[in-house]
Each structure stands twice: as structure tokens, then as C-alpha cells.
Design an enzyme around this catalytic site. Structure first.
Site, mmCIF file in Angstrom:
data_model
loop_
_atom_site.group_PDB
_atom_site.id
_atom_site.type_symbol
_atom_site.label_atom_id
_atom_site.label_comp_id
_atom_site.label_asym_id
_atom_site.label_seq_id
_atom_site.Cartn_x
_atom_site.Cartn_y
_atom_site.Cartn_z
ATOM 1 N N ASP A 1 6.466 -1.253 5.055
ATOM 2 C CA ASP A 1 6.670 -2.419 4.184
ATOM 3 C C ASP A 1 7.589 -2.143 2.994
ATOM 4 O O ASP A 1 7.794 -1.007 2.586
ATOM 5 C CB ASP A 1 5.330 -2.977 3.696
ATOM 6 C CG ASP A 1 4.457 -1.916 3.016
ATOM 7 O OD1 ASP A 1 4.584 -0.721 3.350
ATOM 8 O OD2 ASP A 1 3.655 -2.288 2.143
ATOM 9 N N GLU B 1 1.346 -0.852 3.238
ATOM 10 C CA GLU B 1 0.854 0.216 2.353
ATOM 11 C C GLU B 1 0.846 -0.211 0.893
ATOM 12 O O GLU B 1 0.007 0.214 0.122
ATOM 13 C CB GLU B 1 1.719 1.474 2.514
ATOM 14 C CG GLU B 1 1.099 2.746 1.923
ATOM 15 C CD GLU B 1 1.239 2.872 0.416
ATOM 16 O OE1 GLU B 1 0.348 3.465 -0.209
ATOM 17 O OE2 GLU B 1 2.221 2.372 -0.158
ATOM 18 N N GLU B 2 1.812 -1.064 0.516
ATOM 19 C CA GLU B 2 1.968 -1.399 -0.912
ATOM 20 C C GLU B 2 0.908 -2.372 -1.431
ATOM 21 O O GLU B 2 0.778 -2.534 -2.640
ATOM 22 C CB GLU B 2 3.360 -2.015 -1.168
ATOM 23 C CG GLU B 2 4.524 -1.059 -0.896
ATOM 24 C CD GLU B 2 4.663 0.022 -1.965
ATOM 25 O OE1 GLU B 2 3.888 0.028 -2.935
ATOM 26 O OE2 GLU B 2 5.563 0.872 -1.802
ATOM 27 N N ARG C 1 1.704 20.453 -1.041
ATOM 28 C CA ARG C 1 0.630 20.903 -1.920
ATOM 29 C C ARG C 1 -0.697 20.843 -1.173
ATOM 30 O O ARG C 1 -0.974 19.881 -0.467
ATOM 31 C CB ARG C 1 0.593 19.934 -3.112
ATOM 32 C CG ARG C 1 -0.488 20.177 -4.098
ATOM 33 C CD ARG C 1 -0.633 19.022 -5.091
ATOM 34 N NE ARG C 1 -1.982 19.095 -5.634
ATOM 35 C CZ ARG C 1 -2.347 19.923 -6.599
ATOM 36 N NH1 ARG C 1 -1.469 20.690 -7.182
ATOM 37 N NH2 ARG C 1 -3.612 19.981 -6.988
ATOM 38 N N HIS D 1 10.339 2.454 -6.593
ATOM 39 C CA HIS D 1 9.942 1.144 -7.155
ATOM 40 C C HIS D 1 10.966 0.618 -8.160
ATOM 41 O O HIS D 1 10.728 -0.394 -8.812
ATOM 42 C CB HIS D 1 8.527 1.173 -7.762
ATOM 43 C CG HIS D 1 7.437 1.255 -6.729
ATOM 44 N ND1 HIS D 1 6.226 0.600 -6.846
ATOM 45 C CD2 HIS D 1 7.378 1.909 -5.545
ATOM 46 C CE1 HIS D 1 5.470 0.864 -5.778
ATOM 47 N NE2 HIS D 1 6.164 1.660 -4.979
#
Ligand SMILES: [Zn+2]
Ligand SMILES: [Zn+2]
Length: 390
Positions: free
Chosen positions: A80, A138-139, A178, A361
């Protein structure tokens, strides 16, 4: 095998860039990824790769089987875009006004699609199954959980999951991986303080919700001093209409973020604890709601090691940055990490010489497209290592 992966990936680079630019030019908002899904299905059809579509709306699950039974690995990409007007002056600029791939999910989708193609071509070299989840939304509310609820981790049972996210702080050609916490649970809280209104000149006859709210806000800050892996931010406050009136109520809302499930439970309980004790002390009443969004994303050590080894195999030690700090943003790949050993790595996309430096963004966000080849190579190498291709 390494040289094989790199040379095959390199041959696919033009296609990879073409796919990414198509997605970039045709961005779609969360759960509206119809054109994106159509494009993916068309490509899979032309390759003869089997898939299931319409999962959780626009989600797609493609599957590549090796020469024999074996383990099962799942890769996930989000599809998305965001309600942002693109300000880049590039030939592949967004054609959908007010919508932009400002989070790089165009790159994630293109990398996944081409990984699927490359591993399909290499299917005689490994045993087991690789699943490719093209995920919507996802957003916003997140398509990960509904896709998992639809059964994508079963039949065959997925043993581990891997995803990537572009990162404009890391140079293109490098990745960062990580172990442990990587993204926070981005939960919300809503508080209504119910006092007793009255004349502003006579506060002694009122129960002032503004004063009470001020006390709550200041006491909430103490929580994050105690819990270092947490953020509590009051982001809205509404109350009162006139300078000579004490209002009946004030509403507050904000975000409460943490990097592990214990801290998350602690925040939910202790924010209400602060509200309750302050309201009790003033004789006020309250309403409290804690809205749970995505869980924290914690990278599994074994899967994180697999990613690091794969990146080093492809591009050398200098291309693999280990560690770094977690972000307090949310990421719904976290639902995969709750179900199976999983890890997400950051794919560098920065190029200062080309002035590709804007953060995600942002309306000027872009990627150095050499990152795509890196993502494709690392994904492919991860799969072959995991399934122990000879
Ligand atoms: Zn985003
Ligand atoms: Zn994103």
C-alpha cells in the site's frame, strides 16, 4: 551459488526497476491495492507460478516448491501507499493525485515479485517450499493479521518469515539487521475526565477537569522515566468554550508505545492507574480506553543471523550493518513474528550524491534503485541458505 545468485539477479535488474516504477506510478491506498494486485497476478501468470488471490481483500500468496519436500520459508511485502502528494520531479512520478509510495512499499513489492521469479527458476536446486505474501494495508489497520487468520502460515506449515523495509538513513547497497526488538507497539489511549462545571470565578464550587488533566499529563511523563523502552505522548486535549466557564469534561488522547509485550501490558495498566488516582484525589470520574494496534516486532536471533550471513555472502562484511537502535514506529509484520521465528531487515536506499536523502512518509522520498538488486540478492540467498540448496 553466490556468483550464480548475483549474476542471475543482475540479469533481472531492468525488470526489477520496471516493476518498481510501475508500482510507484500507480500507488493505491491501504486495502485498495486492486491495480497492484492485478499487475502481480499477471506477472505470476506469465511465469506459471501458482498463487491464491483475494486474501484479506487484495492480498496474494504465491508458492514455489523445490524438487522435494523440506522446510518452508515465507517472505512478505506490503503493497500500500500513503495519502501524500508526490513532489519529486522524476519520470516515474505518481500518476494518482494525492497518493504516493512514500514508504517504499513499491520497492518491497518489486523485490518480492522478482525474488519469486528467481527462486522459481532455481527450484530444482532446493528442497522445500517458499511462500510469497503480498500484503495489503500495512499503513492503516494492517493486512498481516487477516492474512495469517486466512491460514497463509499453514499447508504447508511455515517455519520462518522474512521481510525488509527500505531505510533512507542507510546507503544503498547496505542492509541493517538487528536481533531483538525492532519496532514498537503503536497503541492509542483515550481519556475523558468528568468533573463538575461552574463559574470560572468560583472554582471552589466546581471540579475542574482542566486542572485535573494538567495533573494527569504531568504524571504520565513519570511512567516513561521508569520504563525506558516506552513512549507515552498526550497528543490531543479538548475542553472548554469560554473564559468564564469551567467545563464539565475534558478529553485527552495520545499514543503509548513499547518494545515488548510486558511493557505494553504495564503501560495499559499504569496509564489508567495515573488517571484513576488523580481523578480520585479530585473527586472526578473518568472513562479510559486503551486501543491495541500492532504488537511489538521482535527479530528472532536465528533468522537475523541467517539474513546477516546471506548479506555478507552476497556483498561482504561492509554491506551488513549489525545492531542499531529500534524505532518507536509500528510495523504489522510483527504479527508474523508472534507466530513464527521471523526477522525484518532494513534495506539501505540513500544516495547523497544523487540527493536521495528524504525520509519515509515525506513527499520527496525516493530510493536509489540499486537497492532493489541488493534486496533481491539477499532475499534469494536467505531462501537458498534456509533450504540448504546445494
Ligand atoms: Zn509507512
Ligand atoms: Zn512502510
Amino acid at each position: 551459488m553466490k556468483d550464480n545468485i548475483l549474476s542471475m539477479a543482475k540479469e533481472m535488474e531492468a525488470q526489477l526497476v520496471q516493476d518498481r516504477r510501475y508500482f510507484h506510478q500507480h500507488p493505491e491506498l491501504s486495502f485498495e491495492e486492486y491495480g497492484t494486485a492485478r499487475y502481480i497476478c499477471k506477472r505470476l501468470d506469465s511465469l506459471g507460478i501458482p498463487y491464491q488471490e483475494g486474501i484479506a481483500g487484495t492480498g496474494i500468496l504465491a508458492e514455489v516448491k523445490g524438487k522435494a519436500e523440506g522446510k518452508c520459508l515465507l517472505f512478505r511485502a506490503d503493497m500500500d501507499a500513503l495519502p501524500v502528494e508526490e513532489k519529486n520531479d522524476v519520470s516515474y512520478c505518481s500518476k494518482n493525485a494525492g497518493v504516493m509510495h512514500a514508504c517504499g512499499h513499491d520497492a518491497h513489492t518489486a523485490v518480492l515479485l522478482n525474488t519469486c521469479e528467481l527462486l522459481y527458476r532455481l527450484r530444482d536446486s532446493f528442497s522445500g517450499t517458499i511462500k510469497f505474501a503480498f500484503q495489503p494495508g500495512e499503513e492503516t489497520d494492517g493486512g498481516a493479521k487477516p492474512m495469517i487468520d486466512a491460514g497463509i502460515l499453514e499447508n504447508p506449515k511455515v517455519d520462518a518469515c522474512i521481510a525488509l523495509h527500505v531505510d533512507s538513513d542507510i546507503p544503498a547497497g547496505c542492509i541493517r539487521i538487528r536481533k531483538g526488538p525492532l519496532y514498537a507497539s503503536p497503541d492509542n489511549f483515550y481519556i475523558t475526565v468528568k468533573g463538575k462545571g461552574g463559574h470560572a470565578a468560583e472554582p471552589q464550587h466546581a471540579i475542574d477537569p482542566i486542572l485535573i488533566s494538567a495533573e494527569i499529563i504531568s504524571q504520565l511523563q513519570a511512567i516513561t522515566k521508569q520504563e525506558k523502552n516506552a513512549v507515552v505522548t498526550v497528543a490531543t486535549i479538548h475542553g472548554g468554550d469560554a473564559t468564564n466557564v469551567i467545563p464539565d469534561m475534558v478529553s485527552l488522547s495520545g499514543t503509548a508505545r513499547s518494545l515488548d509485550c510486558d511493557t505494553r501490558a504495564f503501560l495499559e495498566e499504569n496509564i489508567e492507574g495515573v488517571v484513576r488516582s488523580v481523578c480520585d484525589a479530585f473527586g472526578a470520574d473518568y472513562e479510559y480506553e486503551f486501543e491495541k494496534l500492532f504488537p511489538p516486532l521482535v527479530n528472532d536471533e536465528t533468522v537475523a543471523n541467517l539474513i546477516a550471513e546471506s548479506a555478507i555472502q552476497c556483498f561482504g562484511e561492509e554491506a551488513c550493518i549489525k545492531g542499531g537502535v529500534p524505532t518507536m514506529a509500528g510495523e504489522d509484520f510483527a504479527y508474523f513474528s508472534l507466530e513464527r521465528p521471523s526477522a525484518l531487515f532494513k534495506l539501505g536506499c540513500r544516495n547523497e550524491e544523487k540527493n536521495i536523502i528524504a525520509p519515509i512518509h515525506n513527499s520527496l522520498f525516493d530510493i536509489d534503485e540499486s537497492a532493489l538488486l541488493c534486496g533481491l540478492s539477499v532475499f534469494t540467498s536467505c531462501a537458498l541458505r534456509f533450504l540448504q540448496a546445494k
